[in-house]
Scaffold this motif. Structure first.
Motif, PDB file in Angstrom:
ATOM      1  N   GLU A  13      -6.558  52.548  64.858  1.00  0.00           N
ATOM      2  CA  GLU A  13      -5.918  52.728  66.397  1.00  0.00           C
ATOM      3  C   GLU A  13      -6.811  53.279  67.276  1.00  0.00           C
ATOM      4  O   GLU A  13      -7.210  52.935  68.354  1.00  0.00           O
ATOM      5  N   LYS A  14      -7.590  54.430  66.855  1.00  0.00           N
ATOM      6  CA  LYS A  14      -8.772  55.082  67.383  1.00  0.00           C
ATOM      7  C   LYS A  14      -9.770  54.204  67.967  1.00  0.00           C
ATOM      8  O   LYS A  14     -10.426  54.436  69.023  1.00  0.00           O
ATOM      9  N   LYS A  15     -10.255  53.505  66.824  1.00  0.00           N
ATOM     10  CA  LYS A  15     -11.183  52.450  67.241  1.00  0.00           C
ATOM     11  C   LYS A  15     -10.888  51.290  68.192  1.00  0.00           C
ATOM     12  O   LYS A  15     -11.671  51.127  69.230  1.00  0.00           O
ATOM     13  N   ALA A  16      -9.840  51.190  68.055  1.00  0.00           N
ATOM     14  CA  ALA A  16      -9.085  50.058  69.322  1.00  0.00           C
ATOM     15  C   ALA A  16      -9.229  50.877  70.597  1.00  0.00           C
ATOM     16  O   ALA A  16      -9.670  50.076  71.573  1.00  0.00           O
ATOM     17  N   LEU A  17      -8.853  52.021  70.427  1.00  0.00           N
ATOM     18  CA  LEU A  17      -9.172  52.768  71.996  1.00  0.00           C
ATOM     19  C   LEU A  17     -10.477  53.163  72.500  1.00  0.00           C
ATOM     20  O   LEU A  17     -10.645  52.822  73.695  1.00  0.00           O
ATOM     21  N   GLU A  18     -11.194  53.352  71.674  1.00  0.00           N
ATOM     22  CA  GLU A  18     -12.654  53.442  71.865  1.00  0.00           C
ATOM     23  C   GLU A  18     -13.299  52.107  72.390  1.00  0.00           C
ATOM     24  O   GLU A  18     -14.408  52.107  73.437  1.00  0.00           O
ATOM     25  N   GLU A  19     -12.717  51.213  72.137  1.00  0.00           N
ATOM     26  CA  GLU A  19     -13.070  49.783  72.383  1.00  0.00           C
ATOM     27  C   GLU A  19     -12.466  49.096  73.655  1.00  0.00           C
ATOM     28  O   GLU A  19     -12.482  47.870  73.728  1.00  0.00           O
ATOM     29  N   GLY A  20     -11.780  50.025  74.297  1.00  0.00           N
ATOM     30  CA  GLY A  20     -11.167  49.630  75.749  1.00  0.00           C
ATOM     31  C   GLY A  20      -9.779  49.309  75.761  1.00  0.00           C
ATOM     32  O   GLY A  20      -9.031  49.205  76.828  1.00  0.00           O
ATOM     33  N   PHE A  21      -8.963  49.527  74.630  1.00  0.00           N
ATOM     34  CA  PHE A  21      -7.427  49.280  74.673  1.00  0.00           C
ATOM     35  C   PHE A  21      -6.702  50.698  75.270  1.00  0.00           C
ATOM     36  O   PHE A  21      -7.392  51.618  75.074  1.00  0.00           O
ATOM     37  N   SER A  22      -5.524  50.430  75.779  1.00  0.00           N
ATOM     38  CA  SER A  22      -4.872  51.274  76.267  1.00  0.00           C
ATOM     39  C   SER A  22      -3.884  51.987  75.112  1.00  0.00           C
ATOM     40  O   SER A  22      -2.969  51.094  74.870  1.00  0.00           O
ATOM     41  N   MET A  27       2.051  52.130  73.446  1.00  0.00           N
ATOM     42  CA  MET A  27       3.212  52.973  73.459  1.00  0.00           C
ATOM     43  C   MET A  27       4.453  51.966  74.216  1.00  0.00           C
ATOM     44  O   MET A  27       5.545  52.047  73.660  1.00  0.00           O
ATOM     45  N   LEU A  28       3.975  51.525  75.372  1.00  0.00           N
ATOM     46  CA  LEU A  28       5.066  50.309  75.883  1.00  0.00           C
ATOM     47  C   LEU A  28       5.573  49.397  74.995  1.00  0.00           C
ATOM     48  O   LEU A  28       6.546  48.998  75.052  1.00  0.00           O
ATOM     49  N   LYS A  29       4.556  48.566  74.299  1.00  0.00           N
ATOM     50  CA  LYS A  29       5.008  47.581  73.335  1.00  0.00           C
ATOM     51  C   LYS A  29       5.870  48.225  72.233  1.00  0.00           C
ATOM     52  O   LYS A  29       6.634  47.424  71.740  1.00  0.00           O
ATOM     53  N   ALA A  30       5.270  49.236  71.435  1.00  0.00           N
ATOM     54  CA  ALA A  30       6.089  49.795  70.492  1.00  0.00           C
ATOM     55  C   ALA A  30       7.590  50.075  71.136  1.00  0.00           C
ATOM     56  O   ALA A  30       8.576  49.902  70.333  1.00  0.00           O
ATOM     57  N   ALA A  31       7.800  50.705  72.161  1.00  0.00           N
ATOM     58  CA  ALA A  31       8.839  51.069  72.883  1.00  0.00           C
ATOM     59  C   ALA A  31       9.829  49.815  72.757  1.00  0.00           C
ATOM     60  O   ALA A  31      11.064  49.905  72.782  1.00  0.00           O
ATOM     61  N   ALA A  32       9.133  48.987  73.472  1.00  0.00           N
ATOM     62  CA  ALA A  32      10.041  47.542  73.744  1.00  0.00           C
ATOM     63  C   ALA A  32      10.699  47.025  72.222  1.00  0.00           C
ATOM     64  O   ALA A  32      11.725  46.434  72.062  1.00  0.00           O
ATOM     65  N   LEU A 210      -1.602  46.093  68.217  1.00  0.00           N
ATOM     66  CA  LEU A 210      -2.828  46.051  67.736  1.00  0.00           C
ATOM     67  C   LEU A 210      -3.516  44.716  67.262  1.00  0.00           C
ATOM     68  O   LEU A 210      -2.712  44.014  66.650  1.00  0.00           O
ATOM     69  N   GLU A 211      -4.740  44.251  67.712  1.00  0.00           N
ATOM     70  CA  GLU A 211      -4.998  42.981  67.377  1.00  0.00           C
ATOM     71  C   GLU A 211      -5.259  42.731  65.957  1.00  0.00           C
ATOM     72  O   GLU A 211      -5.740  43.804  65.184  1.00  0.00           O
ATOM     73  N   MET A 212      -5.097  41.522  65.634  1.00  0.00           N
ATOM     74  CA  MET A 212      -4.983  41.291  64.097  1.00  0.00           C
ATOM     75  C   MET A 212      -6.423  41.406  63.435  1.00  0.00           C
ATOM     76  O   MET A 212      -6.478  42.033  62.359  1.00  0.00           O
ATOM     77  N   ARG A 213      -7.611  41.423  64.131  1.00  0.00           N
ATOM     78  CA  ARG A 213      -8.939  41.575  63.689  1.00  0.00           C
ATOM     79  C   ARG A 213      -9.098  43.104  63.176  1.00  0.00           C
ATOM     80  O   ARG A 213      -9.506  43.446  62.087  1.00  0.00           O
TER      81      ARG A 213
END
Length: 503
Positions: A13-22, A27-32, A210-213
């Motif tokens: 998850e940290k890697k995804a954030l470092e690569e530009g994900f928000s 959090m919004l998608k998890a909450a939904a 989180l993207e499947m990759r």
């Protein structure tokens, strides 16, 4: 589905954030997703649309407040208890706690457990501690967890029950005993080992974006069996088939004092799709049960090995063990049988004990189904940890190239060259005499229909057995269900998979 440590999940998850994900988008998608789960539960159970939320200071609390906003928009009454100061919360937790208050939500600052007024309706949503928690909770948290666990309404935990270590499954103090754990992304290793299974309740998957990759890169500790995976394994039915094409199972089971084992295993096979079951009894003259006329019984003496082989040579699969007993004659007969059998087989119960007593290697194309005590005897282990037992199971299947199902809560499946699989289906009420006999029959029927794909047979059989247990408990409760209730609920488990579109 992969099962990974909480530490590794955090790293990707940290890697995804470092690569530009928000992180906020996550959090919004998890909450939904959390909101969808709670809404569906309230509708299905006709419960009050009320949520009592417990939030911590991290993003787990942020997920809870974010979900609370959506639930309020959907007509739910939401009341929150904040564990720790809002001033110490993560940025996203602070943001959504403030938004919750601005929308009329009430937050109680929680200093002492005595300040909690447990709800009598609706549900509790646990967002106190996340998957990164390790060690022992504070005394205050211990008291809060203990009080929440006395609740009479269902408890839903976000990602992990608070107080449970996501890597190790250890509880060093108290932890929430959830009725449901809404896990995000991938299931965590700590759910299935140490104390985890006693705290997670039923697992419900939510995708937080989180993207499947990233998930494909993750090294799995286990593979969690899913309904979708098992639905794809269901054996096809040809309209023109006859009973032998449907699968012929021969079962070596039962003795004078344990005829029930042969009935449970035999009916488990018949109710799992095979066309004919012939039960072979050794030595004793068994009183045939007229309550199950579909079962065919045949008695042989212990010195009629040639006749036995001739009798079963048309079978597609056999099972050996339930209720056989451990007489010297039976031990010698089973030793001969296991050394000579060349057809797919399920080995359970007394046959496993005979293998342990006489140090017999398993035949090829075999699925072994020990519970932990039987596994320890088979593997010559005494005082060992869960981790040591599981490692020994993997070594055993690598040596013999067979499949081993380690029955329990949860059940693990070991096979050569593969990551161990774990089944999340099941109910504690299945810890009852005869439950394993039903599983043996289910597996034998699938083996007869599906052929030598042992791992697929094991996954499908264990899942069907576990799902039947859940359905039986819904009707009978976990306290009152017995093994025959599994037989009565088995068709519903098949129905579930036949129409399954869930994880």
């Amino acid at each position: 589905m992969k099962v990974v440590t909480a530490t590794y999940m955090a790293s990707i998850e940290k890697k995804a954030l470092e690569e530009g994900f928000s992180g906020e988008d996550f959090m919004l998608k998890a909450a939904a997703g959390i909101t969808d789960v709670i809404r569906a539960y309230a509708q299905a159970q006709s419960t009050a649309k009320k949520v009592t939320l417990f939030a911590g200071k991290g993003n787990n609390g942020g997920d809870a407040y974010c979900a609370a906003l959506l639930l309020m928009k959907d007509g739910f009454e939401v009341e929150a208890y904040q564990v720790g100061s809002l001033d110490d919360c993560s940025d996203l937790c602070s943001k959504y706690a403030a938004a919750f208050q601005q929308c009329g939500g009430k937050i109680h600052k929680l200093d002492l457990p005595l300040e909690i007024e447990l709800p009598e309706q609706g549900i509790i949503l646990d967002g106190i501690l996340g998957t990164g928690f390790k060690g022992a909770p504070t005394e205050q948290l211990d008291d809060i967890f203990d009080l929440i666990n006395t609740s009479t309404v269902p408890i839903f935990s976000i990602d992990i029950p608070s107080g449970l270590a996501g890597d190790t499954g250890l509880v060093e103090g108290s932890a929430i005993c959830a009725d449901y754990t809404i896990f995000l992304g991938l299931a965590k290793t700590g759910f299935f080992v140490s104390n985890g299974w006693d705290h997670i309740g039923k697992l419900i998957y939510v995708d937080f974006g989180l993207e499947m990759r990233y998930l494909k890169e993750a090294p799995a500790d286990f593979e969690m069996i899913t309904a979708q995976e098992c639905a794809a394994l269901l054996p096809p039915i040809r309209s023109s088939r006859n009973k032998y094409q449907a699968g012929f199972v021969a079962g070596f089971s039962g003795s004078k004092s344990m005829i029930g084992a042969s009935i449970l295993s035999g009916m488990g096979a018949l109710k799992s799709g095979c066309g004919i079951v012939k039960i072979v009894h050794l030595g004793d003259e068994i009183q045939k049960s007229t309550h199950y006329p579909e079962l065919i019984h045949q008695t042989f003496s212990h010195d009629q090995m040639d006749q036995v082989n001739e009798y079963i040579n048309k079978a597609n699969a056999i099972y050996v063990g339930p209720g056989l007993g451990l007489s010297d004659q039976t031990q010698n007969f089973i030793e001969q049988l296991l050394k000579s059998v060349d057809m797919p087989c399920i080995i359970d119960a007394d046959a496993l004990n005979i293998m342990a007593l006489k140090s017999i290697a398993p035949p090829k194309n075999a699925i072994l189904t020990p519970h932990q005590g039987e596994a320890k005897r088979l593997l010559k282990l005494e005082n060992c940890t869960q981790k040591e037992l599981m490692a020994a199971c993997q070594e055993y299947v690598e040596l013999h190239k067979i499949v081993l199902i380690l029955k329990g809560g949860p059940t693990f499946i070991f096979s050569s060259g593969a990551t161990a699989a774990v089944c999340s289906a099941g109910d504690p009420g299945m810890a009852t005499a005869g439950s394993g006999d039903v599983l043996t029959g289910i597996l034998a029927a699938l083996l007869a229909q599906m052929g030598p794909e042992l791992v697929d047979v094991a996954k499908l059989g264990v899942y069907l057995h576990g799902k039947a247990g859940e359905l039986a408990a819904e009707k009978n409760t976990s306290y009152c269900m017995i093994a025959t209730d599994l037989l009565k609920s088995l068709y519903k488990a098949w129905e579930y998979l036949l129409g399954s579109s869930v994880v």
